[in-house]
Design an enzyme around this catalytic site. Structure first.
Site, short mmCIF file in Angstrom:
data_model
loop_
_atom_site.label_atom_id
_atom_site.label_comp_id
_atom_site.label_asym_id
_atom_site.label_seq_id
_atom_site.Cartn_x
_atom_site.Cartn_y
_atom_site.Cartn_z
N THR A 31 8.13 -59.99 78.30
CA THR A 31 7.26 -59.40 79.32
C THR A 31 7.85 -59.56 80.71
O THR A 31 7.80 -58.65 81.53
CB THR A 31 5.85 -60.03 79.25
OG1 THR A 31 5.32 -59.82 77.93
CG2 THR A 31 4.91 -59.40 80.26
N CYS A 32 8.42 -60.72 80.99
CA CYS A 32 9.02 -60.97 82.31
C CYS A 32 10.17 -60.02 82.58
O CYS A 32 10.28 -59.45 83.67
CB CYS A 32 9.52 -62.42 82.40
SG CYS A 32 8.27 -63.65 82.01
#
Length: 169
Positions: free
Chosen positions: A56-57
């Site tokens: 996600t990052c």
């Protein structure tokens, strides 16, 4: 520690980062000090991620800020900082990988001083990521005073994303 709130002053801690240097395409630079006191008199966005290169990052959170960099500048933001408890070398490599260049400072809070001081730390040892990791968050600080804080309470990016922050500028 109680979580930092709107109206609070940022803690003055020292982070580390490797300044962007196009000559060091395949190597990391020497970590430098990034003193949060340098944000005095400036408008800054700081967003925290649990880890560089994590799905996600890497695929959503950082790219949104990089893609909307010009919109932040138009709204008066002087500095965007992505913070993680990873070391400065990993953050530098991640910056190169994502082509963040000199637009976003990818800063290391290696000892977790900022996230602990702001109550934005979490224990991810059950996931093998260590006991001091950053929560996923974004905040806006104007002259070191917090004017917006968005902390994710479930997986994904919503209140800490670029669009949410832009809506509060």
């Amino acid at each position: 520690m109680t979580q930092i709130q709107v109206g609070d002053t940022l803690p003055i801690v020292v982070l580390k980062y490797c300044p962007y240097d196009p000559a060091l395409e395949n190597a990391c630079g020497i970590p430098q000090v990034f003193d949060l006191n340098s944000l005095k008199g400036k408008k800054a966005v700081i967003f925290g991620v649990p880890g560089a290169f994590t799905p996600t990052c890497n695929n959503q959170h950082l790219p949104e800020f990089r893609q909307k960099y010009d919109e932040f500048v138009k709204k008066g933001v002087d500095q965007i900082i992505c913070l993680s408890t990873g070391d400065a070398f990993v953050m530098d490599a991640w910056g190169k990988w994502t082509k963040s260049n000199d637009k976003i400072i990818l800063a290391s809070d290696g000892n977790g001083e900022f996230v602990k001081a702001t109550g934005l730390d979490q224990d991810l040892s059950k996931m093998g990521m260590g006991s001091i990791r950053s929560k996923r968050f974004a905040l806006v600080a104007d002259d070191l005073k917090v004017t917006y804080i968005g902390v994710e309470t479930s997986p994904g990016v919503s209140v800490s994303g670029a669009d949410a922050v832009l809506a509060h500028l």
